[in-house]
Design a protein around this motif. Sequence first.
Motif, PDB file in Angstrom:
ATOM      1  N   ASN A 107     -38.731 -77.454 -22.195  1.00 29.61           N
ATOM      2  CA  ASN A 107     -37.965 -77.428 -23.444  1.00 29.61           C
ATOM      3  C   ASN A 107     -36.610 -76.761 -23.258  1.00 29.61           C
ATOM      4  OD1 ASN A 107     -40.011 -78.679 -24.885  1.00 29.61           O
ATOM      5  ND2 ASN A 107     -40.962 -76.750 -25.506  1.00 29.61           N
ATOM      6  N   ARG A 108     -36.571 -75.757 -22.383  1.00 27.28           N
ATOM      7  CA  ARG A 108     -35.348 -74.970 -22.219  1.00 27.28           C
ATOM      8  C   ARG A 108     -34.376 -75.600 -21.225  1.00 27.28           C
ATOM      9  NH1 ARG A 108     -31.204 -73.273 -21.843  1.00 27.28           N
ATOM     10  NH2 ARG A 108     -30.395 -71.138 -21.885  1.00 27.28           N
ATOM     11  N   PHE A 109     -34.888 -76.050 -20.076  1.00 31.70           N
ATOM     12  CA  PHE A 109     -34.015 -76.522 -19.007  1.00 31.70           C
ATOM     13  C   PHE A 109     -34.084 -78.024 -18.766  1.00 31.70           C
ATOM     14  CE2 PHE A 109     -35.123 -72.094 -17.936  1.00 31.70           C
ATOM     15  CZ  PHE A 109     -33.851 -71.536 -17.919  1.00 31.70           C
ATOM     16  N   GLY A 110     -35.024 -78.711 -19.388  1.00 34.15           N
ATOM     17  CA  GLY A 110     -35.150 -80.144 -19.206  1.00 34.15           C
ATOM     18  C   GLY A 110     -36.206 -80.494 -18.167  1.00 34.15           C
ATOM     19  N   PHE A 111     -36.764 -81.687 -18.287  1.00 35.28           N
ATOM     20  CA  PHE A 111     -37.839 -82.128 -17.398  1.00 35.28           C
ATOM     21  C   PHE A 111     -37.374 -82.242 -15.950  1.00 35.28           C
ATOM     22  CE2 PHE A 111     -39.055 -84.125 -21.540  1.00 35.28           C
ATOM     23  CZ  PHE A 111     -40.149 -83.312 -21.775  1.00 35.28           C
ATOM     24  N   ARG A 112     -36.162 -82.730 -15.746  1.00 31.62           N
ATOM     25  CA  ARG A 112     -35.681 -82.980 -14.387  1.00 31.62           C
ATOM     26  C   ARG A 112     -35.597 -81.698 -13.571  1.00 31.62           C
ATOM     27  NH1 ARG A 112     -30.134 -86.211 -13.802  1.00 31.62           N
ATOM     28  NH2 ARG A 112     -29.572 -84.655 -15.356  1.00 31.62           N
ATOM     29  N   ALA A 113     -35.018 -80.651 -14.138  1.00 31.83           N
ATOM     30  CA  ALA A 113     -34.865 -79.394 -13.405  1.00 31.83           C
ATOM     31  C   ALA A 113     -36.218 -78.779 -13.064  1.00 31.83           C
ATOM     32  CB  ALA A 113     -34.032 -78.408 -14.229  1.00 31.83           C
ATOM     33  N   VAL A 114     -37.179 -78.888 -13.980  1.00 29.68           N
ATOM     34  CA  VAL A 114     -38.505 -78.302 -13.741  1.00 29.68           C
ATOM     35  C   VAL A 114     -39.232 -79.052 -12.633  1.00 29.68           C
ATOM     36  CG1 VAL A 114     -40.741 -77.816 -14.787  1.00 29.68           C
ATOM     37  CG2 VAL A 114     -38.654 -77.432 -16.100  1.00 29.68           C
ATOM     38  N   ILE A 115     -39.140 -80.377 -12.623  1.00 27.77           N
ATOM     39  CA  ILE A 115     -39.807 -81.168 -11.583  1.00 27.77           C
ATOM     40  C   ILE A 115     -39.226 -80.869 -10.204  1.00 27.77           C
ATOM     41  CG2 ILE A 115     -40.231 -83.518 -10.733  1.00 27.77           C
ATOM     42  CD1 ILE A 115     -40.242 -84.410 -13.682  1.00 27.77           C
ATOM     43  N   ILE A 116     -37.907 -80.771 -10.114  1.00 29.22           N
ATOM     44  CA  ILE A 116     -37.270 -80.464  -8.826  1.00 29.22           C
ATOM     45  C   ILE A 116     -37.696 -79.090  -8.342  1.00 29.22           C
ATOM     46  CG2 ILE A 116     -35.044 -80.027  -7.713  1.00 29.22           C
ATOM     47  CD1 ILE A 116     -33.846 -82.179  -9.513  1.00 29.22           C
ATOM     48  N   THR A 117     -37.745 -78.116  -9.253  1.00 21.30           N
ATOM     49  CA  THR A 117     -38.200 -76.774  -8.878  1.00 21.30           C
ATOM     50  C   THR A 117     -39.643 -76.807  -8.378  1.00 21.30           C
ATOM     51  OG1 THR A 117     -36.735 -75.808 -10.544  1.00 21.30           O
ATOM     52  CG2 THR A 117     -38.500 -74.419  -9.697  1.00 21.30           C
ATOM     53  N   GLY A 118     -40.490 -77.568  -9.057  1.00 20.22           N
ATOM     54  CA  GLY A 118     -41.880 -77.681  -8.633  1.00 20.22           C
ATOM     55  C   GLY A 118     -42.026 -78.287  -7.257  1.00 20.22           C
ATOM     56  N   SER A 119     -41.195 -79.274  -6.923  1.00 18.62           N
ATOM     57  CA  SER A 119     -41.275 -79.897  -5.596  1.00 18.62           C
ATOM     58  C   SER A 119     -40.924 -78.902  -4.500  1.00 18.62           C
ATOM     59  CB  SER A 119     -40.355 -81.111  -5.528  1.00 18.62           C
ATOM     60  OG  SER A 119     -38.998 -80.726  -5.600  1.00 18.62           O
ATOM     61  N   VAL A 120     -39.987 -77.991  -4.794  1.00 13.57           N
ATOM     62  CA  VAL A 120     -39.626 -76.965  -3.811  1.00 13.57           C
ATOM     63  C   VAL A 120     -40.790 -75.994  -3.608  1.00 13.57           C
ATOM     64  CG1 VAL A 120     -38.054 -75.050  -3.313  1.00 13.57           C
ATOM     65  CG2 VAL A 120     -37.163 -77.158  -4.323  1.00 13.57           C
ATOM     66  N   PHE A 121     -41.445 -75.599  -4.693  1.00 16.04           N
ATOM     67  CA  PHE A 121     -42.621 -74.732  -4.581  1.00 16.04           C
ATOM     68  C   PHE A 121     -43.721 -75.406  -3.767  1.00 16.04           C
ATOM     69  CE2 PHE A 121     -40.860 -72.097  -7.946  1.00 16.04           C
ATOM     70  CZ  PHE A 121     -41.398 -70.849  -7.675  1.00 16.04           C
ATOM     71  N   GLY A 122     -43.938 -76.696  -4.005  1.00 18.17           N
ATOM     72  CA  GLY A 122     -44.965 -77.416  -3.263  1.00 18.17           C
ATOM     73  C   GLY A 122     -44.657 -77.491  -1.780  1.00 18.17           C
ATOM     74  N   PHE A 123     -43.398 -77.730  -1.453  1.00 19.07           N
ATOM     75  CA  PHE A 123     -42.978 -77.763  -0.046  1.00 19.07           C
ATOM     76  C   PHE A 123     -43.236 -76.419   0.626  1.00 19.07           C
ATOM     77  CE2 PHE A 123     -39.495 -76.476   2.785  1.00 19.07           C
ATOM     78  CZ  PHE A 123     -39.722 -77.335   3.856  1.00 19.07           C
ATOM     79  N   LEU A 124     -42.849 -75.336  -0.050  1.00 19.25           N
ATOM     80  CA  LEU A 124     -43.034 -74.002   0.528  1.00 19.25           C
ATOM     81  C   LEU A 124     -44.521 -73.663   0.675  1.00 19.25           C
ATOM     82  CD1 LEU A 124     -40.277 -72.003  -1.414  1.00 19.25           C
ATOM     83  CD2 LEU A 124     -40.211 -72.753   0.972  1.00 19.25           C
ATOM     84  N   GLY A 125     -45.322 -74.028  -0.315  1.00 15.10           N
ATOM     85  CA  GLY A 125     -46.751 -73.721  -0.261  1.00 15.10           C
ATOM     86  C   GLY A 125     -47.453 -74.416   0.891  1.00 15.10           C
ATOM     87  N   LEU A 126     -47.174 -75.702   1.078  1.00 15.36           N
ATOM     88  CA  LEU A 126     -47.815 -76.451   2.155  1.00 15.36           C
ATOM     89  C   LEU A 126     -47.277 -76.042   3.524  1.00 15.36           C
ATOM     90  CD1 LEU A 126     -47.849 -79.960   0.445  1.00 15.36           C
ATOM     91  CD2 LEU A 126     -49.862 -78.593   1.033  1.00 15.36           C
ATOM     92  N   ALA A 127     -45.959 -75.804   3.607  1.00 12.57           N
ATOM     93  CA  ALA A 127     -45.362 -75.434   4.894  1.00 12.57           C
ATOM     94  C   ALA A 127     -45.868 -74.079   5.372  1.00 12.57           C
ATOM     95  CB  ALA A 127     -43.840 -75.426   4.778  1.00 12.57           C
TER      96      ALA A 127
END
Length: 485
Positions: free
Chosen positions: A95-115
Amino acid sequence: MACRKEINSDRRQVEQKDDGGNSSDVAPDGGYGWIVTAASFLCILISDGILYCFGLILSEAERIFNEPVAKVAWVFSIINAISYLSGPIASALSNRFGFRAVIITGSVFGFLGLATSSLAQSIDSLFLTLGLLYGIATCLVFTPIIVGVGLYFDKRRALATGIAVCGSGAGTFIFAPVVNWLLETYAIRGTFLILSGIYLNCAILGSLMIPLKPQRSKRIELVTQDSAEMVTKPLIMEQFQWNTKFELKTQDQGNSIKSSYSIKQCVDRSGLKLAENSLWNFVQLFKFSLFRSPTFVVICFSSFFQSFGWLVPFMYLAAHAVSMGISKEEASFLLSVVGICSMIGRIINGWLSDHPKVSVLLLNNIGLSISGLLIIFCPFFVSYHLLVIFSIILGLATSCTAVTRPILLGEMLGMENVNNAYGFMLVFYGIATLFGTPVAGLLYDSLGDYHGAFYLAGSSVLLSALICYPLGTINRREKKLNSRK
């Protein structure tokens, strides 16, 4: 009083203008909306495809680190619990930053978690790298997608949602053999590294979710004493906006507008009021008032019992098959069967949900009932061919709820509440998931087989279905009561 006089003395002029009457933008219901749907499908394919194949990965981790099943199950449990419990946060951030920014942030977290999981030296390390980081990632990716894709459609919302969420089934179908091959070829550490690179593609796909313009807006023109130039600000109706220099409140009914200026000049005397406004803004952001709705409370309780047993088949079906003497390759194929049937079922259920004569609540209840009964009777499917039949029916049955829950929230609570309601519902999913798979693993360690785990999981899902059967009556009574107020 002095502060109020000082603020009112700075007020010069407030003009309210309509931008040509109603300046709302209608959902495209096609066109670019289908591009968003395709991107959402691929995002969920990657995120959920990897998630639902963690049973294969964690079985290998159990062998490498020589840990009991119950302890290893906590990794998968923490991932899902963090993912679900972060639902309201993901909704608020969207609601605050928009769907696009949240999804991109989540992909970075996923990359770091798996790596970083490729560097883990124990199961305890995976609690942090997979449990926390990847759990946050799945929530930040999935929640904005499942809600956001519906904003691009009106008449075809259910179909678009069904297509998007069927990425989960397609991902399970694709990643089950891929993960099994990666484990045999590159071992568990190489598998984590390759999957981390794949997950980063969610950032590219999420960037395609361009936000729509606000549906209802009015233009407020402000002239302050400190500046001779006119400042024009578009405001969304029924929202509260403020900054350090002035505060605006708009009311949807009528044209009354309250404005105050020079907050900095009286911050010492109005700090308490400003804090109260900030707290109210926080409450409005998360919409805790949803819990006043009996309909929503029933949905949350149903979600709790559903989630307690929902992921047990995904976690232990392949291991159960291996314990019966079935090869790992054939056992992993069972997950692929569940995935592809879930994908087909989600498309069918999305199409059915769009039909005006089809009850979304009925689809939800049928899917939950069949799923619960099927999981209970899983131990009686004593051959590989019977387990394939089990997987086909399970995939079709579980697809019902995946499609119908977001639509059900919109029909019963209103589309304006779907984002926050879905986030809160995920919290109940998370609390139940935190204990569901570890308890099932504990039953395996105690009994020596997975029969007790399937009995418990199926009973919990069936109870979830029974809770939902009076939901239609409860919602009609609630709406009737609200209409009288």
